[in-house]
Design a protein around this motif. Structure first.
Motif, PDB file in Angstrom:
ATOM      1  N   ALA A   9      36.915 -61.729 -38.526  1.00  0.00           N
ATOM      2  CA  ALA A   9      36.046 -60.605 -38.181  1.00  0.00           C
ATOM      3  C   ALA A   9      34.922 -61.048 -37.251  1.00  0.00           C
ATOM      4  CB  ALA A   9      35.472 -59.976 -39.448  1.00  0.00           C
ATOM      5  N   ASN A  10      34.347 -62.198 -37.541  1.00  0.00           N
ATOM      6  CA  ASN A  10      33.252 -62.685 -36.707  1.00  0.00           C
ATOM      7  C   ASN A  10      33.740 -63.223 -35.371  1.00  0.00           C
ATOM      8  OD1 ASN A  10      30.495 -62.556 -38.145  1.00  0.00           O
ATOM      9  ND2 ASN A  10      31.926 -63.148 -39.745  1.00  0.00           N
ATOM     10  N   LEU A  11      34.954 -63.752 -35.334  1.00  0.00           N
ATOM     11  CA  LEU A  11      35.540 -64.178 -34.070  1.00  0.00           C
ATOM     12  C   LEU A  11      35.758 -62.970 -33.164  1.00  0.00           C
ATOM     13  CD1 LEU A  11      36.915 -66.191 -32.136  1.00  0.00           C
ATOM     14  CD2 LEU A  11      39.015 -65.856 -33.446  1.00  0.00           C
ATOM     15  N   TRP A  12      36.408 -61.941 -33.684  1.00  0.00           N
ATOM     16  CA  TRP A  12      36.699 -60.764 -32.878  1.00  0.00           C
ATOM     17  C   TRP A  12      35.454 -59.952 -32.589  1.00  0.00           C
ATOM     18  CZ3 TRP A  12      40.700 -61.277 -30.169  1.00  0.00           C
ATOM     19  CH2 TRP A  12      41.807 -61.967 -30.651  1.00  0.00           C
ATOM     20  N   GLY A  13      34.416 -60.108 -33.413  1.00  0.00           N
ATOM     21  CA  GLY A  13      33.150 -59.436 -33.160  1.00  0.00           C
ATOM     22  C   GLY A  13      32.262 -60.186 -32.175  1.00  0.00           C
ATOM     23  N   GLY A  14      32.708 -61.359 -31.741  1.00  0.00           N
ATOM     24  CA  GLY A  14      31.965 -62.145 -30.766  1.00  0.00           C
ATOM     25  C   GLY A  14      30.807 -62.942 -31.348  1.00  0.00           C
ATOM     26  N   CYS A  15      30.776 -63.097 -32.665  1.00  0.00           N
ATOM     27  CA  CYS A  15      29.674 -63.824 -33.307  1.00  0.00           C
ATOM     28  C   CYS A  15      29.905 -65.335 -33.350  1.00  0.00           C
ATOM     29  CB  CYS A  15      29.461 -63.304 -34.725  1.00  0.00           C
ATOM     30  SG  CYS A  15      29.023 -61.558 -34.786  1.00  0.00           S
ATOM     31  N   ILE A  16      31.169 -65.744 -33.315  1.00  0.00           N
ATOM     32  CA  ILE A  16      31.507 -67.167 -33.277  1.00  0.00           C
ATOM     33  C   ILE A  16      32.550 -67.380 -32.186  1.00  0.00           C
ATOM     34  CG2 ILE A  16      30.970 -67.586 -35.715  1.00  0.00           C
ATOM     35  CD1 ILE A  16      34.006 -67.624 -36.277  1.00  0.00           C
ATOM     36  N   THR A  17      32.700 -68.618 -31.767  1.00  0.00           N
ATOM     37  CA  THR A  17      33.664 -68.943 -30.721  1.00  0.00           C
ATOM     38  C   THR A  17      35.028 -69.274 -31.323  1.00  0.00           C
ATOM     39  OG1 THR A  17      33.161 -71.304 -30.763  1.00  0.00           O
ATOM     40  CG2 THR A  17      31.824 -69.923 -29.290  1.00  0.00           C
ATOM     41  N   GLU A  18      36.022 -69.299 -30.482  1.00  0.00           N
ATOM     42  CA  GLU A  18      37.375 -69.687 -30.901  1.00  0.00           C
ATOM     43  C   GLU A  18      37.357 -71.108 -31.466  1.00  0.00           C
ATOM     44  OE1 GLU A  18      41.381 -68.948 -31.494  1.00  0.00           O
ATOM     45  OE2 GLU A  18      40.219 -67.585 -30.232  1.00  0.00           O
ATOM     46  N   GLU A  19      36.574 -71.976 -30.833  1.00  0.00           N
ATOM     47  CA  GLU A  19      36.476 -73.364 -31.297  1.00  0.00           C
ATOM     48  C   GLU A  19      35.878 -73.421 -32.704  1.00  0.00           C
ATOM     49  OE1 GLU A  19      34.650 -77.646 -29.813  1.00  0.00           O
ATOM     50  OE2 GLU A  19      33.816 -75.803 -28.981  1.00  0.00           O
ATOM     51  N   GLN A  20      34.847 -72.629 -32.958  1.00  0.00           N
ATOM     52  CA  GLN A  20      34.254 -72.592 -34.288  1.00  0.00           C
ATOM     53  C   GLN A  20      35.252 -72.058 -35.312  1.00  0.00           C
ATOM     54  OE1 GLN A  20      30.717 -70.288 -33.053  1.00  0.00           O
ATOM     55  NE2 GLN A  20      29.534 -71.747 -34.299  1.00  0.00           N
ATOM     56  N   ALA A  21      35.952 -71.003 -34.949  1.00  0.00           N
ATOM     57  CA  ALA A  21      36.929 -70.415 -35.861  1.00  0.00           C
ATOM     58  C   ALA A  21      38.018 -71.429 -36.213  1.00  0.00           C
ATOM     59  CB  ALA A  21      37.545 -69.160 -35.243  1.00  0.00           C
ATOM     60  N   ASP A  22      38.541 -72.121 -35.227  1.00  0.00           N
ATOM     61  CA  ASP A  22      39.570 -73.128 -35.471  1.00  0.00           C
ATOM     62  C   ASP A  22      39.045 -74.252 -36.358  1.00  0.00           C
ATOM     63  OD1 ASP A  22      41.366 -71.703 -33.917  1.00  0.00           O
ATOM     64  OD2 ASP A  22      41.048 -72.940 -32.125  1.00  0.00           O
ATOM     65  N   TYR A  23      37.819 -74.684 -36.078  1.00  0.00           N
ATOM     66  CA  TYR A  23      37.213 -75.751 -36.872  1.00  0.00           C
ATOM     67  C   TYR A  23      37.042 -75.320 -38.328  1.00  0.00           C
ATOM     68  CZ  TYR A  23      33.707 -78.798 -38.865  1.00  0.00           C
ATOM     69  OH  TYR A  23      33.027 -79.621 -39.721  1.00  0.00           O
ATOM     70  N   LEU A  24      36.514 -74.118 -38.548  1.00  0.00           N
ATOM     71  CA  LEU A  24      36.288 -73.642 -39.908  1.00  0.00           C
ATOM     72  C   LEU A  24      37.596 -73.466 -40.662  1.00  0.00           C
ATOM     73  CD1 LEU A  24      33.494 -71.033 -39.137  1.00  0.00           C
ATOM     74  CD2 LEU A  24      33.214 -73.213 -40.353  1.00  0.00           C
ATOM     75  N   ARG A  25      38.609 -72.939 -39.986  1.00  0.00           N
ATOM     76  CA  ARG A  25      39.917 -72.794 -40.642  1.00  0.00           C
ATOM     77  C   ARG A  25      40.475 -74.144 -41.057  1.00  0.00           C
ATOM     78  NH1 ARG A  25      41.289 -69.351 -36.010  1.00  0.00           N
ATOM     79  NH2 ARG A  25      40.707 -67.224 -36.535  1.00  0.00           N
ATOM     80  N   SER A  26      40.408 -75.118 -40.143  1.00  0.00           N
ATOM     81  CA  SER A  26      40.989 -76.425 -40.470  1.00  0.00           C
ATOM     82  C   SER A  26      40.189 -77.149 -41.549  1.00  0.00           C
ATOM     83  CB  SER A  26      41.096 -77.287 -39.218  1.00  0.00           C
ATOM     84  OG  SER A  26      39.822 -77.641 -38.735  1.00  0.00           O
ATOM     85  N   LYS A  27      38.892 -76.948 -41.591  1.00  0.00           N
ATOM     86  CA  LYS A  27      38.065 -77.645 -42.583  1.00  0.00           C
ATOM     87  C   LYS A  27      38.177 -77.017 -43.965  1.00  0.00           C
ATOM     88  CE  LYS A  27      33.450 -79.201 -43.713  1.00  0.00           C
ATOM     89  NZ  LYS A  27      32.054 -79.339 -43.297  1.00  0.00           N
ATOM     90  N   TYR A  28      38.145 -75.702 -44.044  1.00  0.00           N
ATOM     91  CA  TYR A  28      38.073 -75.030 -45.348  1.00  0.00           C
ATOM     92  C   TYR A  28      39.395 -74.431 -45.816  1.00  0.00           C
ATOM     93  CZ  TYR A  28      33.066 -75.607 -44.817  1.00  0.00           C
ATOM     94  OH  TYR A  28      31.820 -76.154 -44.651  1.00  0.00           O
ATOM     95  N   LEU A  29      40.296 -74.169 -44.900  1.00  0.00           N
ATOM     96  CA  LEU A  29      41.538 -73.515 -45.306  1.00  0.00           C
ATOM     97  C   LEU A  29      42.699 -74.462 -45.096  1.00  0.00           C
ATOM     98  CD1 LEU A  29      40.784 -70.052 -43.699  1.00  0.00           C
ATOM     99  CD2 LEU A  29      40.486 -70.711 -46.067  1.00  0.00           C
TER     100      LEU A  29
END
Length: 85
Positions: free
Chosen positions: A65-85
């Motif tokens: 939601a925050n990626l598509w809302g422009g609040c975080i970058t693609e790089e941040q989203a990828d990093y968070l997914r790999s770290k926590y999920l």
């Protein structure tokens, strides 16, 4: 002379440890919904709750939601997914 110049430009080990890493920057100033979802997921893991799948889905949704809302970058989203999920 060249050796002197090179040695002056290198940070000392203690200085290098004080600088933020790229990973720290990727988690800085995250939206509240992501911070909340991360905290709940980590607490759920700590308490070994049975609904970890729901907590991980909540974090995944908050990231998207925050990626598509422009609040975080693609790089941040990828990093968070790999770290926590």
């Amino acid at each position: 002379m060249d050796e002197f110049l090179l040695s002056e430009n290198r940070p000392s080990p203690s200085e290098a440890d004080d600088q933020p890493t790229e990973k720290d920057c990727l988690e800085a100033d995250l939206p509240a919904s992501i911070q909340k979802a991360i905290a709940e997921l980590l607490q759920g893991e700590k308490e070994q709750v049975l609904h970890l799948d729901c907590l991980s889905d909540e974090l995944y949704g908050a990231i998207n939601a925050n990626l598509w809302g422009g609040c975080i970058t693609e790089e941040q989203a990828d990093y968070l997914r790999s770290k926590y999920l």
